[in-house]
Design a protein around this motif. Structure first.
Motif, mmCIF file in Angstrom:
data_model
loop_
_atom_site.group_PDB
_atom_site.id
_atom_site.type_symbol
_atom_site.label_atom_id
_atom_site.label_comp_id
_atom_site.label_asym_id
_atom_site.label_seq_id
_atom_site.Cartn_x
_atom_site.Cartn_y
_atom_site.Cartn_z
ATOM 1 N N ILE A 14 0.916 -1.239 -0.035
ATOM 2 C CA ILE A 14 0.061 0.021 0.030
ATOM 3 C C ILE A 14 0.952 1.203 -0.012
ATOM 4 O O ILE A 14 1.880 1.180 0.723
ATOM 5 N N CYS A 31 -3.341 0.135 -3.758
ATOM 6 C CA CYS A 31 -2.971 -1.256 -3.369
ATOM 7 C C CYS A 31 -2.305 -1.788 -4.624
ATOM 8 O O CYS A 31 -3.031 -1.953 -5.503
ATOM 9 N N TRP A 46 -11.327 -2.808 0.434
ATOM 10 C CA TRP A 46 -10.545 -2.009 1.581
ATOM 11 C C TRP A 46 -11.413 -2.196 2.855
ATOM 12 O O TRP A 46 -12.585 -2.407 2.862
ATOM 13 N N CYS A 86 -5.598 -3.812 2.690
ATOM 14 C CA CYS A 86 -6.189 -4.254 1.266
ATOM 15 C C CYS A 86 -6.391 -5.696 1.185
ATOM 16 O O CYS A 86 -5.418 -6.371 1.609
#
Length: 380
Positions: A14, A31, A46, A86
Motif C-alpha cells: 500500500i 494497493c 479495502w 487491502c
C-alpha cells in the motif's frame, strides 16, 4: 517507481505507507498487487479498522492497482494509528498501512517547578489547547542558567505525575534558571513560555514528622498537638510556617488553622467532648537562606487520631430538664462571650490566650460541679 521496486519483495503493498495527516485531510491510497499473483484489482476491497469501505470510494487504476479515497479524515482512535488494509476477494489480507491522523501540538501551559529539600528540581506542565493531538507527541523540558549556562535537557521523566520531569544533577543555588518545554510530533512543534526561578524560592519539604495528639488533662474540649520540624532542612537558615487541619472521625470536612506560626506545638480548643478527631500538620519553609518568596507547602502528614475526654455533665446526666436547659443556655452564653474576646485579642495558637482559656475552663468546670451538687441536694 518506488512502489514497483518494493513490489518485487512483496505480494502486495500500500502506498503511501504509514502516512501522518492532519484532521480533516483527504487521502488517496493505492494497493499494488504483484502480477504473478494472478489477482485483478477489481476483485480487491479495502477495510479501515476492520470495517469494509464502500466500493464507491474505489478506483481501478490498472489490472494490478486499486485506489481508495478517504475524505475529511477523523482523528485516529489511538496513537498507534488506524489500520487501512487491502484484501483479496476471499478476505485474505494482502497488505496494510497505519494512518496517523491528528494535530500539531499547541504551546504547553501551566509550567511550574518545585524543589524537594533543594536536592532536585521537578517541573510539571499541561498540554496546550484541548490537550490531545491524537498522535504520538514528545515533550522535552529544557533549562539553562540564566546568564552563562548552556542549554540542557531534563533526563528523568519517570516521575509518577504525567507531563513532568526531575532535574537531579548539577543543581546551582543562588543562581536563576530559565526553564521551558518543547512539544513536537510529525505535524509540527510548539514551545512554552520561559519561566525564570531560583531554586531557593521554590523549596518544599517533607511533612512534619513525629506528630502526636494528646489530651490536655481532663479538659474535655481540648487536644494538644506536637510535631518535629522536617529533618532534611535542619541545617538551612529559614523560618518555617506550619498549618494544622483536623476533622471529626465521621466527617470528611477539614477545619484548617491557618496561623500556627513557627512553633512545633499547638492547642486545639472548642472541640466536642468524648469525640475522636483526626489531625494533620504541614510545613512551609519560608525564607530559606533569605528568600522573600511565599514558599511552597509540603504534603500533609499522615492522619493522627485522638479523642477528647467525656464531659462530666454527659457522664452524670440530670433528670431536671429545666435546670439542665438553663445550665446549657448559660454555658453557651459564656462560651460565646469568651470566644468573642479571643477573636478580638488573640490569634492562632497564642500562649496568652491558651492560658486564659485554661483558667476559664477550670473555673467553669468547678462552677458546674457546684451546680450539680446543689441540684442533687435539692432532690434528696
Amino acid at each position: 517507481n518506488l512502489s514497483l521496486l518494493l513490489l518485487n519483495s512483496y505480494v502486495a503493498i500500500i502506498y503511501p505507507q504509514d502516512p501522518v495527516l492532519r484532521i480533516g485531510s483527504n487521502l488517496t491510497a493505492s494497493c499494488w498487487v504483484h502480477p504473478e499473483l494472478g489477482v485483478h484489482a477489481s476483485s480487491l476491497f479495502w477495510t479501515l479498522n476492520g470495517q469494509q469501505l464502500p466500493s464507491s470510494f474505489y478506483r481501478v487504476l490498472s489490472a494490478t492497482n486499486l485506489s481508495v479515497t478517504l475524505a475529511g479524515l477523523n482523528a485516529s482512535k489511538q496513537t498507534s494509528g488506524d489500520n487501512l488494509v487491502c484484501h483479496n476477494h476471499k478476505g485474505h489480507i494482502l497488505a496494510g498501512s497505519c494512518l496517523y491522523v491528528g494535530m500539531p501540538p499547541v504551546k504547553p501551559i501551566n509550567l511550574t517547578c518545585w524543589s524537594r529539600n533543594t536536592k532536585d528540581l521537578t517541573c510539571s506542565w499541561a498540554p496546550g489547547g484541548k490537550g490531545e493531538t491524537n498522535i504520538s507527541t514528545q515533550y522535552k523540558l529544557k533549562y539553562k542558567l540564566r546568564w552563562y549556562g548552556t542549554e540542557k535537557e531534563c533526563a528523568d521523566y519517570t516521575h509518577t505525575q504525567p507531563y513532568s520531569c526531575s532535574i537531579t544533577q548539577d543543581l546551582h543555588l543562588f543562581t536563576p534558571y530559565e526553564i521551558w518545554v518543547e512539544a513536537s510530533n510529525q505535524l509540527g512543534w510548539a514551545t512554552s513560555d520561559v519561566i525564570t526561578l531560583d531554586i531557593l524560592d521554590v523549596v518544599t519539604t517533607d511533612p512534619p514528622s513525629g506528630v502526636t495528639v494528646s489530651r490536655v488533662g481532663q479538659l474535655e474540649d481540648q487536644l494538644s498537638v506536637r510535631w518535629e520540624a522536617p529533618p532534611a532542612l535542619k541545617d538551612f537558615l529559614f523560618q518555617a510556617k506550619y498549618q494544622i487541619r483536623y476533622r471529626l472521625e465521621d466527617s470528611q470536612d477539614w477545619k484548617v488553622m491557618e496561623d500556627v506560626g513557627n512553633q512545633t506545638s499547638c492547642r486545639l480548643a472548642g472541640l466536642r467532648p468524648g469525640t475522636v478527631y483526626f489531625v494533620q500538620v504541614r510545613c512551609n519553609p519560608v525564607g530559606i537562606y533569605g528568600s522573600r518568596k511565599a514558599g511552597i507547602w509540603s504534603e500533609w502528614s499522615h492522619p493522627t487520631a485522638a479523642s477528647t475526654p467525656h464531659s462530666e455533665r454527659m457522664m452524670s446526666g440530670s433528670c431536671d430538664s429545666k435546670s439542665s436547659g438553663d445550665s446549657n443556655s448559660t454555658l453557651r452564653r459564656e462560651l460565646k462571650q469568651f470566644f468573642g474576646w479571643v477573636r478580638k485579642h488573640a490569634y492562632g495558637c497564642s500562649s496568652m490566650s491558651m492560658k486564659l482559656y485554661d483558667q476559664w475552663r477550670v473555673l467553669m468546670q468547678k462552677s458546674h460541679k457546684v451546680r450539680n451538687q446543689v441540684l442533687q441536694g435539692d432532690k434528696s
